[in-house]
Enzyme design. Structure first.
Site, PDB file in Angstrom:
ATOM      1  N   ASP A 139       0.838  -1.199   0.000  1.00  8.59           N
ATOM      2  CA  ASP A 139       0.000   0.000   0.000  1.00  8.59           C
ATOM      3  C   ASP A 139       0.872   1.248   0.000  1.00  8.59           C
ATOM      4  O   ASP A 139       1.701   1.437   0.890  1.00  8.59           O
ATOM      5  CB  ASP A 139      -0.894   0.007   1.239  1.00  8.59           C
ATOM      6  CG  ASP A 139      -1.762   1.259   1.317  1.00  8.59           C
ATOM      7  OD1 ASP A 139      -2.833   1.264   0.683  1.00  8.59           O
ATOM      8  OD2 ASP A 139      -1.362   2.231   1.994  1.00  8.59           O
ATOM      9  N   TYR A 170       3.182  10.076  -0.721  1.00  4.22           N
ATOM     10  CA  TYR A 170       3.991   9.594   0.398  1.00  4.22           C
ATOM     11  C   TYR A 170       5.468   9.929   0.205  1.00  4.22           C
ATOM     12  O   TYR A 170       6.054   9.651  -0.853  1.00  4.22           O
ATOM     13  CB  TYR A 170       3.850   8.081   0.557  1.00  4.22           C
ATOM     14  CG  TYR A 170       2.548   7.611   1.161  1.00  4.22           C
ATOM     15  CD1 TYR A 170       1.596   8.493   1.667  1.00  4.22           C
ATOM     16  CD2 TYR A 170       2.256   6.251   1.233  1.00  4.22           C
ATOM     17  CE1 TYR A 170       0.408   8.046   2.220  1.00  4.22           C
ATOM     18  CE2 TYR A 170       1.070   5.788   1.787  1.00  4.22           C
ATOM     19  CZ  TYR A 170       0.149   6.693   2.270  1.00  4.22           C
ATOM     20  OH  TYR A 170      -1.031   6.236   2.808  1.00  4.22           O
ATOM     21  N   HIS A 193      -8.020   9.030  -2.211  1.00  3.85           N
ATOM     22  CA  HIS A 193      -7.380   9.099  -0.889  1.00  3.85           C
ATOM     23  C   HIS A 193      -8.274   9.766   0.154  1.00  3.85           C
ATOM     24  O   HIS A 193      -8.364   9.301   1.289  1.00  3.85           O
ATOM     25  CB  HIS A 193      -6.049   9.847  -1.000  1.00  3.85           C
ATOM     26  CG  HIS A 193      -5.067   9.484   0.053  1.00  3.85           C
ATOM     27  ND1 HIS A 193      -3.710   9.621  -0.121  1.00  3.85           N
ATOM     28  CD2 HIS A 193      -5.216   8.990   1.305  1.00  3.85           C
ATOM     29  CE1 HIS A 193      -3.083   9.224   0.968  1.00  3.85           C
ATOM     30  NE2 HIS A 193      -3.975   8.834   1.855  1.00  3.85           N
ATOM     31  N   ASP A 211      -3.675   2.719  10.810  1.00  2.00           N
ATOM     32  CA  ASP A 211      -3.676   3.023  12.248  1.00  2.00           C
ATOM     33  C   ASP A 211      -4.102   1.806  13.062  1.00  2.00           C
ATOM     34  O   ASP A 211      -4.631   1.929  14.168  1.00  2.00           O
ATOM     35  CB  ASP A 211      -4.576   4.220  12.561  1.00  2.00           C
ATOM     36  CG  ASP A 211      -4.246   4.860  13.904  1.00  2.00           C
ATOM     37  OD1 ASP A 211      -3.074   4.815  14.295  1.00  2.00           O
ATOM     38  OD2 ASP A 211      -5.162   5.387  14.555  1.00  2.00           O
ATOM     39  N   HIS A 219       9.988  -6.079  13.505  1.00  2.24           N
ATOM     40  CA  HIS A 219       8.589  -5.724  13.738  1.00  2.24           C
ATOM     41  C   HIS A 219       7.676  -6.449  12.745  1.00  2.24           C
ATOM     42  O   HIS A 219       6.564  -6.856  13.098  1.00  2.24           O
ATOM     43  CB  HIS A 219       8.401  -4.220  13.621  1.00  2.24           C
ATOM     44  CG  HIS A 219       9.116  -3.447  14.688  1.00  2.24           C
ATOM     45  ND1 HIS A 219       9.299  -2.077  14.624  1.00  2.24           N
ATOM     46  CD2 HIS A 219       9.709  -3.846  15.850  1.00  2.24           C
ATOM     47  CE1 HIS A 219       9.963  -1.676  15.691  1.00  2.24           C
ATOM     48  NE2 HIS A 219      10.224  -2.733  16.446  1.00  2.24           N
ATOM     49  N   HIS A 248       8.171  -9.432  11.422  1.00  5.59           N
ATOM     50  CA  HIS A 248       8.020 -10.822  11.860  1.00  5.59           C
ATOM     51  C   HIS A 248       7.143 -10.924  13.106  1.00  5.59           C
ATOM     52  O   HIS A 248       6.363 -11.875  13.249  1.00  5.59           O
ATOM     53  CB  HIS A 248       9.394 -11.443  12.102  1.00  5.59           C
ATOM     54  CG  HIS A 248      10.210 -11.600  10.851  1.00  5.59           C
ATOM     55  ND1 HIS A 248       9.711 -12.214   9.719  1.00  5.59           N
ATOM     56  CD2 HIS A 248      11.479 -11.216  10.539  1.00  5.59           C
ATOM     57  CE1 HIS A 248      10.633 -12.216   8.767  1.00  5.59           C
ATOM     58  NE2 HIS A 248      11.717 -11.608   9.242  1.00  5.59           N
TER      59      HIS A 248
END
EC number: 1.1.1.-
Length: 396
Positions: free
Chosen positions: A76, A81, A156, A241, A321, A323
């Protein structure tokens, strides 16, 4: 052809390197096969390092490699970004690894994505929900991603400046041209999505097949109208989030970050609130019950239990993080554990649900007005993957 050769040709595929490679159908209206956790590329780049932490290109490539090596195929990103670095670096990674056909890429249009180079106020038509913004954004995303098609294109953010017919006609044109395969929408009221999909269905256009929104055990507003809307239109929900902006952290993890000189990097504030601390503690209790330390894995497992066709987005910058979060796919939370987590927050469905009740297809129980007439039994809708009738992980 020998029996062994026949088995190799027609037999089942081998087990995946992790549960990330046990793919799922995106939604009832989108048959593409995707990983159950989506890799969020908001932090892939170094242009926004002041707010999101730095990530040099080598680290970004290593994270993408680790995700793919674990069986992941669902990424994503968005046109804006990291001042366009995210799409650009992902495009370079796919070109260098020659794996574009193996990846499912979702990107977005809508916000101003060129002001970082042209200057504020000088890129007015590079933003918005209108046809011109869409045209330029897709043109540029295809170039940056080094591809001829986008698997999923999201609007978006709804900005109230473009009509539903203009938006849906323009998006459908991209699908007809093969530049976009599936349509998604983010951060938009349920009534707008309903109007758009109704228009698309009535006019023979392509509807939105996926909604992306904010959802976690403390922020459950999405359950009020967006989740029922998604079910009605056969839409998936991808979740950002999901980890409370990185603030669902155990005391042990917070102490480790402090020792390493790292603070909490979050768009919604850099300090844990009292409620976020309480939720982190509750997640830790549930994690311990399952024999793991990761509170984030439990937060993800919570979302995966709530409904079918839910795909949490996992961001971050560290392979460890990643894994840790993959552990969520092996967890099955009990109904009691889900209610325990939800008890930390103060979510209320409110009116009109406090008057008319919720759909019996979700609860198996009659609403007050129906129960008044006669005893009733109801067929319940499908549960999330891994949750049977005897292990109800869905909200009730």
């Amino acid at each position: 052809m020998t029996g062994t050769q026949i088995l190799e040709l027609f037999g089942p595929a081998p087990e995946p390197p992790s549960e990330l490679g046990r793919y799922r159908i995106l939604s009832p209206t989108a048959g593409i096969r995707v990983s159950p956790l989506q890799l969020g590329a908001l932090s892939i780049g170094d242009a926004w390092s002041a707010d999101l932490g730095s990530m040099d290109k080598d680290s970004a490539m290593a994270l993408l490699d680790a995700y793919a090596a674990s069986g992941g195929n669902f990424i994503d990103t968005a046109n804006a970004y990291q001042n366009e670095q995210s799409e650009t670096w992902i495009g370079e990674w796919m070109a260098n690894r020659n794996n574009r056909d193996q990846m499912v890429i979702a990107t977005k249009f809508g916000p101003d994505y060129r002001a970082h180079e042209l200057g504020k106020g000088l890129a007015v038509n590079y933003s918005g929900n209108h046809k011109r913004s869409l045209h330029m954004s897709v043109r540029d995303s295809l170039r940056k991603l080094q591809t001829s098609w986008i698997d999923i294109l999201y609007l978006h953010t709804w900005d109230y400046t473009t009509s539903v017919p203009e938006l849906m006609d323009a998006l459908h044109h991209l699908v007809q041209r093969g530049e976009v395969l599936y349509l998604g929408i983010c951060n938009t009221p349920a009534w707008v999505v309903s109007a758009a999909n109704t228009y698309a269905q009535q006019q023979g256009k392509t509807q939105f097949s996926v909604y992306q929104g904010r959802w976690n055990p403390l922020r459950r507003e999405l359950e009020r109208d967006i989740l029922p809307m998604a079910r009605h239109f056969g839409m998936a929900i991808t979740v950002y989030d999901a980890l409370g902006s990185g603030k669902f952290q155990s005391r042990k993890m917070l102490a480790r970050r402090k020792d390493q000189g790292e603070g909490l990097r979050a768009i919604y504030g850099r300090q844990q609130t009292a409620q976020e601390e309480a939720m982190s503690n509750a997640l830790g209790v549930v994690a311990a019950q399952h024999g793991i330390e990761s509170v984030t894995a439990v937060a993800l497992a919570y979302l995966l239990a709530k409904a079918p066709y839910v795909f949490p987005i996992i961001g971050g910058r560290k392979i460890q993080h990643l894994h840790d979060n993959i552990q969520a796919l092996s967890l099955r939370l009990t109904h009691e554990e889900i209610k325990y987590l939800e008890s930390v927050g103060d979510f209320d469905l409110g009116f009109p649900y406090d008057m008319v009740g919720v759909d019996p297809a979700d609860t198996g129980m009659a609403t007050p007005i129906v129960a008044q007439a006669a005893p009733m039994a109801f067929v319940q809708r499908s549960k999330a993957i891994g949750y049977s009738e005897s292990n109800k992980g869905l909200s009730e």
